[in-house]
Structure formats: structure tokens, C-alpha cells
Design a protein around this motif. Sequence first.
Motif, mmCIF file in Angstrom:
data_model
loop_
_atom_site.group_PDB
_atom_site.id
_atom_site.type_symbol
_atom_site.label_atom_id
_atom_site.label_comp_id
_atom_site.label_asym_id
_atom_site.label_seq_id
_atom_site.Cartn_x
_atom_site.Cartn_y
_atom_site.Cartn_z
ATOM 1 N N THR A 11 57.539 -12.867 46.608
ATOM 2 C CA THR A 11 57.250 -12.675 48.023
ATOM 3 C C THR A 11 57.977 -11.436 48.539
ATOM 4 O O THR A 11 57.382 -10.594 49.211
ATOM 5 C CB THR A 11 57.716 -13.900 48.845
ATOM 6 N N ARG A 29 59.015 -8.888 46.898
ATOM 7 C CA ARG A 29 58.416 -7.665 46.362
ATOM 8 C C ARG A 29 57.107 -7.348 47.072
ATOM 9 O O ARG A 29 56.819 -6.190 47.372
ATOM 10 C CB ARG A 29 58.182 -7.818 44.861
ATOM 11 N N ALA A 30 56.315 -8.395 47.322
ATOM 12 C CA ALA A 30 55.038 -8.183 48.002
ATOM 13 C C ALA A 30 55.260 -7.672 49.424
ATOM 14 O O ALA A 30 54.370 -7.075 50.023
ATOM 15 C CB ALA A 30 54.226 -9.475 48.026
ATOM 16 N N LYS A 31 56.445 -7.923 49.980
ATOM 17 C CA LYS A 31 56.763 -7.398 51.307
ATOM 18 C C LYS A 31 57.079 -5.910 51.248
ATOM 19 O O LYS A 31 57.286 -5.281 52.272
ATOM 20 C CB LYS A 31 57.983 -8.137 51.874
ATOM 21 N N GLY A 32 57.187 -5.375 50.035
ATOM 22 C CA GLY A 32 57.459 -3.957 49.892
ATOM 23 C C GLY A 32 58.942 -3.652 49.804
ATOM 24 O O GLY A 32 59.345 -2.492 49.860
ATOM 25 N N LEU A 33 59.768 -4.683 49.669
ATOM 26 C CA LEU A 33 61.213 -4.447 49.571
ATOM 27 C C LEU A 33 61.546 -3.843 48.213
ATOM 28 O O LEU A 33 60.948 -4.210 47.204
ATOM 29 C CB LEU A 33 61.976 -5.766 49.726
ATOM 30 N N GLY A 34 62.493 -2.923 48.202
ATOM 31 C CA GLY A 34 62.918 -2.319 46.946
ATOM 32 C C GLY A 34 63.842 -3.254 46.181
ATOM 33 O O GLY A 34 64.439 -4.162 46.766
ATOM 34 N N ARG A 92 67.506 -3.822 47.422
ATOM 35 C CA ARG A 92 67.643 -4.711 48.565
ATOM 36 C C ARG A 92 67.385 -6.162 48.158
ATOM 37 O O ARG A 92 68.045 -7.080 48.629
ATOM 38 C CB ARG A 92 66.682 -4.308 49.684
ATOM 39 N N MET A 127 49.004 -6.085 44.270
ATOM 40 C CA MET A 127 50.308 -6.050 44.928
ATOM 41 C C MET A 127 51.412 -5.460 44.053
ATOM 42 O O MET A 127 52.577 -5.474 44.434
ATOM 43 C CB MET A 127 50.730 -7.473 45.340
ATOM 44 N N LEU A 152 52.527 -6.652 41.217
ATOM 45 C CA LEU A 152 53.401 -7.738 40.769
ATOM 46 C C LEU A 152 53.191 -8.132 39.305
ATOM 47 O O LEU A 152 53.665 -9.158 38.867
ATOM 48 C CB LEU A 152 53.185 -8.974 41.650
ATOM 49 N N ARG A 157 54.919 2.041 48.754
ATOM 50 C CA ARG A 157 55.741 1.009 49.374
ATOM 51 C C ARG A 157 55.365 0.718 50.814
ATOM 52 O O ARG A 157 55.387 -0.426 51.241
ATOM 53 C CB ARG A 157 57.216 1.370 49.282
ATOM 54 N N LEU A 169 52.077 -1.377 50.498
ATOM 55 C CA LEU A 169 52.338 -2.761 50.093
ATOM 56 C C LEU A 169 53.344 -3.396 51.049
ATOM 57 O O LEU A 169 54.422 -2.870 51.264
ATOM 58 C CB LEU A 169 52.898 -2.805 48.671
ATOM 59 N N GLY A 170 52.961 -4.503 51.613
ATOM 60 C CA GLY A 170 53.858 -5.187 52.537
ATOM 61 C C GLY A 170 53.625 -4.775 53.969
ATOM 62 O O GLY A 170 54.093 -5.435 54.896
ATOM 63 N N PHE A 210 51.129 -16.558 49.380
ATOM 64 C CA PHE A 210 51.041 -17.221 48.081
ATOM 65 C C PHE A 210 50.655 -18.689 48.219
ATOM 66 O O PHE A 210 50.649 -19.262 49.302
ATOM 67 C CB PHE A 210 52.362 -17.097 47.342
ATOM 68 N N SER A 217 57.898 -20.130 48.166
ATOM 69 C CA SER A 217 57.650 -18.717 48.424
ATOM 70 C C SER A 217 58.633 -18.079 49.390
ATOM 71 O O SER A 217 58.685 -16.862 49.509
ATOM 72 C CB SER A 217 56.234 -18.517 48.966
ATOM 73 N N VAL A 257 60.728 -7.426 57.132
ATOM 74 C CA VAL A 257 59.574 -6.527 56.924
ATOM 75 C C VAL A 257 59.376 -5.596 58.096
ATOM 76 O O VAL A 257 58.981 -4.447 57.925
ATOM 77 C CB VAL A 257 58.225 -7.275 56.764
ATOM 78 N N LEU A 267 61.877 -2.874 57.921
ATOM 79 C CA LEU A 267 61.605 -1.966 56.804
ATOM 80 C C LEU A 267 60.431 -1.032 57.088
ATOM 81 O O LEU A 267 60.531 0.175 56.918
ATOM 82 C CB LEU A 267 61.315 -2.778 55.531
ATOM 83 N N HIS A 268 59.320 -1.615 57.545
ATOM 84 C CA HIS A 268 58.104 -0.800 57.626
ATOM 85 C C HIS A 268 57.893 -0.142 58.986
ATOM 86 O O HIS A 268 57.269 0.897 59.077
ATOM 87 C CB HIS A 268 56.878 -1.653 57.292
#
Lengths: 306, 326
Positions: free
Chosen positions: A206, A208-213, A216, B56, B58, B85, B88-89, B96, B102, B116, B119-120
Amino acid sequence: MLQFILRRLFQGVLVVFGVSATVFVVTRLAGDPVSLMLPLSATEAQRIAFAQQIGLDQPIAAQFMRFLGDIVTLDFGNSLWQRRPAIDVVFERLPNTMLLIAAGLGSAVILSIPLGAIAALRPGGLVDRLTMSIGLLGLAMPQFWIGLIAILIFAVQLKWLPTSGMGTVAHIVLPALTLSLTPLARFTMMVRAAMIDELNKQYVKTARAKGLGLPRILRVHTLRNILVPFLSISGWELISTLSGYTVVVETVFAWPGLGLTAVQAIQRGDLFLMQAIVFVIAILIVIIGIVLDILSKAVDPRIELN
Amino acid sequence: MNSFLLQINNLEVNFDTRAGTVQALRGVSLSIAPGETLAIVGESGSGKSVTAQAIMGLIDVPGRISGGDILWEGQPLTAAKVGARHILGKEVTMVFQNPMTSLNPLMTVGAQISEVIELHLGFSRQAARKRAVELLSLVGISGPERRLNQYPHELSGGMRQRVMIAMGIACEPKLLIADEPTTALDVTIQAQILELLAELRETIGLAIILITHDLGIVAGLCDRVAVMYAGQIVETGSVYDIFESPSHPYTQGLIRSTPQLDVKDERLVSISGTPPGLLDPPSGCAFLPRCPAGDGGCDKPQSLKAFGAGAVACCKAGIDAWKEAV
Ligand SMILES: Nc1ncnc2c1ncn2[C@@H]1O[C@H](COP(=O)(O)OP(=O)(O)OP(=O)(O)O)[C@@H](O)[C@H]1O
Ligand code: SF4
Ligand SMILES: [Mg+2]
């Protein structure tokens, strides 16, 4: 929370009582305290006088009651060797041991987390195999041996550091290093195994799918999740260090802490000092247990304190 | 430049296992337009989740993308890792299957949503928390301020999935991929979550890829369907066409093996047998051993070809394969 602390303190009192009783019995079973403590040349009159002075002429039950009464007031009698209250000797030496443990275990904690984490990123990779080999080596070598080798290399051969004693910052380096290796190896292996476990969990997907490196994710997500097992193993390590490792390391490096003092007390048949040391360590262990439980609860709210 | 949000061309994913190479995706192509809802259906092991994971980023060792490409608004998604990056996200997000595992068990709901947004979108912590409160009420969680400081274990499964969805829509994505988002939930909660997705699709113009076993929810929610079988897409088409006139024998079997409430006196078919192993899949039609209409001509590789308004990978596309079998 308060209720929990009170209950744990009560349990602690029971533990300390048990330890006291054991110490009391063992020291009296181990032989005649009077001949243990007095020099061989002592006359019969001196022996009787001494026995009366420390209450050994009383019935055993009365002796035990008096012993309990004394320890409540932290009165363990005078150290025969130092000729002053045994508890004073303990409190004077305890900070030195604390300092050594803080330096040794502290550096093990600080180093093991990044090492274990990096090893976990690529299990079977170069860093992983290197840390694991060094870790196994660290676990395989007994501490007195590590200490002696360290002295040989850094103090005798290279003359970088003093061989023993306490005083400057340089003095603490070798004993702290010696003390840290075994825990460092154990911590690193634990962090590695736990990190590998965590990194395979769904919540990491999850993240990673959020785009976190990855940095982090390791720092914020997985670290928190290995903190509880890490706390409990470092608690164990702290307890073993306090009650065992320091004795060896302080003796090798003549570090004037509680461990060295314990050895000296035994050598000199200083029963009262010995009792004071054992008692204080027992109390410390009880406190460490309570603090660990509270910290674990703070990290993981799912933990029930009871 | 084309108008697709996401385009997948001939995607191949392999898993190198001890037993050999599992060919999980064998040339998958699909595309989705802005605001569209695409269902991916197919039986267990057909490659639905692997497709989502590939999008994604993954796919982990022992898996690897061994061919094909994934384009986001015309640009390769896998090529520039750093560039990807903030796609994605942010623009593509994923919900999921199992909401129980999750979420990070040791972080508050608020922290996981805010993360999130910070971050974004570069929000401050405080602004992000404010936005998180809005999001939680948007996904139908009552008392959002209070929920913010709760941990996942204090929430029910349905609530956790709502939190996942809140996280998924936090940065107003263009595409949300939901991999069996309701399989782990009670039937009533399932309906609520699907309703929520349908709502969000309208309010924020979200495109959705819905991965599911359940043909029932496809009919209500989706525009288009892609049917997967053994690592390939065997048929795509509008929901209407897929349900009314499925053209691939496997799709026909799927639909006719699902009881439909509104059709009286319907005899169900059952597809006997199992899909081929993906360690050494046949080069011809993978459905051949189970297909009532199969014959020698089906030994040749079957590729997705335009058929009617959709596309089908079957040399006998459109025949009624189960006529005899009923
Ligand atoms: N990590 C892995 N290692 C080896 N094989 C894998 C791995 N992940 C997936 N596969 C294989 O890839 C194929 C497709 O799996 P996938 O999870 O995409 O199926 P699915 O369509 O999502 O099924 P389900 O409906 O059960 O979720 C399966 O045959 C599976 O064995
Ligand atoms: S190609 Fe042949 S075997 Fe495959 S689905 Fe079509 S008819 Fe059946
Ligand atoms: Mg799946």
C-alpha cells in the motif's frame, strides 16, 4: 495505566523480596559468614565479637526479619572492605556501569538498525552476507576474549587507547566496544529478520502504491512495526548486560563499575557489599521491565497492559 | 497523442520460481479512457492482480516485466522511476483486496491519509489533516475528526476499506484501480462500498479499473469488461455486449454459469476442468481442453482481434459454444 504501574510495582516488590530471601539463604548456606569475612588469623574472641556485632548470634528467623527491615531502609551494613555503608559503595560505582552500558548498548542499538535494514533490503546480497558473517563472528567470540584481543591490538600494539581504568573519553572506547559487539550482532540479526518480514507485508505494498520512496517506507512504516520486538530484545540484552556482561568486561578493563566491584566483593568475602549489589540490580531489573512494557504500549496501541 | 489515460501493450510478466518460469501475463493489451470504468474478470490465477501490480510498479523479485509497455497519457510509466512517482499514488492509485492488512497497524488513519497529500501536493501537515477530514466525510465516515486519531484496529473492515478509498482519492487521481475491493467484506458492506465507488466516479470524474470475480457487480457498475484467461485477455467489449452476446466460448461459459435473477427457466452450464499451468502454457488456445467448440484449428496462437464492437481471441468467435453442453 496507573493501575498497571501499581500492579507491576507490587509484583516487583515480590520479586525483590524473593531475591533478598534467596541472597540471604545462599550466603548463609555458602559457609560460615564469619570465617568468610574475617582473616584466618582472627582469634576466637574476635570471631564471637564480630558475630555479635553483625547479629549472627541471633536465631536465623530473627536474622532474616532484621535483614528485611534493613533493606527497606537500604541499610545493608558496612562494607567490610571499604569500611563504609555498602549501599554508598554501590551508588558510587553504579553511574560508572551505567555510563559503560549507555556507550556500549547505545552504540549497538544505533548501529544495528541501519545495518539490519540495509541487509534486509537485499537478502542474500553482498551487504547482507557481510553483516551476517560479521554478526556470527561477533556471537561466536566470548567477550573476555574480544576484550583481550582489543587490548592487544589497540592498546598494546597500536598504543591508540589506554589498556584499562577510567578517566578520559579514550578510556571508555575499548570496554564499550567490547561490550557492544555481542548485542550489536544480536540486534542486527533481529532487525534484519524482522525487516524482511515487514517488507513482505501488504501494508508496505500500500505504501509503495502511494508513491512513497523506500527510505521513507523503512523509516516511517516498517521501523515502527519492528520497534516492539526490538524493545523487548534490547530489554533482555540490557538485563543480561547489567547482571552479567559488565562483570566480565569491567574486570578485563579494570573499569570501576558495579561488575568489577562485585568481583572484588566476592574476592574479599564482603558479604554485605555483595548483598547490596545483588539487591540494587534486582530493583533495576524490575524497573527496566516496567519501563519496557510502558514503551511498548506507547509504540503499539494494540498491546494490552496487564 | 491519443485520448487514453492508460494503455498497456503486449505486457508480459514472468515469475522465476524454483519449478521454472511462471508466465503470469502472456501479452496483455488494454486501455482505459478518462472517466471510464473497466472491469477485469476471470477465474483465480488468470493474472488480474498481476496486471494491476504491474501498472503500480509492484512486481517484485522473483517476478519481472519481460515484455511490452505501459503508457500513462502516452508516456512510458515504468521507464523513469523518479518521474513516475508523482503519477503513482497521485494520478493512479490502488485499493487492495484485504482492508485488514492493507493499512499500517501502527499509524493513525490520519497520518496514513495525510502522508500522500503531503508527499504529492506539498501540503503542510496541518493542511493535509484538514484535507484528510474532508476526505473521510466524503467516503462516508462519520465523526471524521475523531477517526483521524484512531488506529486501523479500532475500525471495522468496511470502514478500513473506506479509509483505503479516501487515501486512493486523496490527490484527485485520474484512475483508481480496485483489486477485489469487496471480496473480504460482508454482503451489505460490499454494496455500500460499490455504491461509494460509483458515486466518486460521478463526483470527481474518476476512471476505475475494477478487478473482480463477481459478474453481478460488473453489470451494475462498469462500462466495459475485459475477460482474462490464463494470462491473456480473451475478450473485451461493452458491458451490454458481454452480457447479451458474449463471443468467446469462455465468456459465454462464465456468464451462463452465473445465476441471473431476472432470467427465468435458465439452465446453468458449468465449465469443467481447470486452466492450464502457466509454467508451460500451450502455444495455441489455452481454453482448448475445456472448450466445447474447440477443434484442431484451435492449436494455433489466438490473438485478440476486433469482433463486433469489441475484440475476441478465438478463431470461432461468435459461435454458440455451449448450445450442446446444456
Ligand atoms: N510472487 C509470485 N510468484 C510466483 N507466481 C506468482 C506470483 N504472483 C503471482 N503468480 C502467478 O501469477 C498468476 C496470476 O496470479 P494473479 O494473482 O494475477 O491471479 P488473479 O487473477 O488475481 O487471481 P485471484 O482471483 O485468485 O486473485 C498465478 O498463476 C500465480 O501463480
Ligand atoms: S479458439 Fe477454439 S478452443 Fe479456443 S475458445 Fe475458440 S473455439 Fe474454443
Ligand atoms: Mg487477485
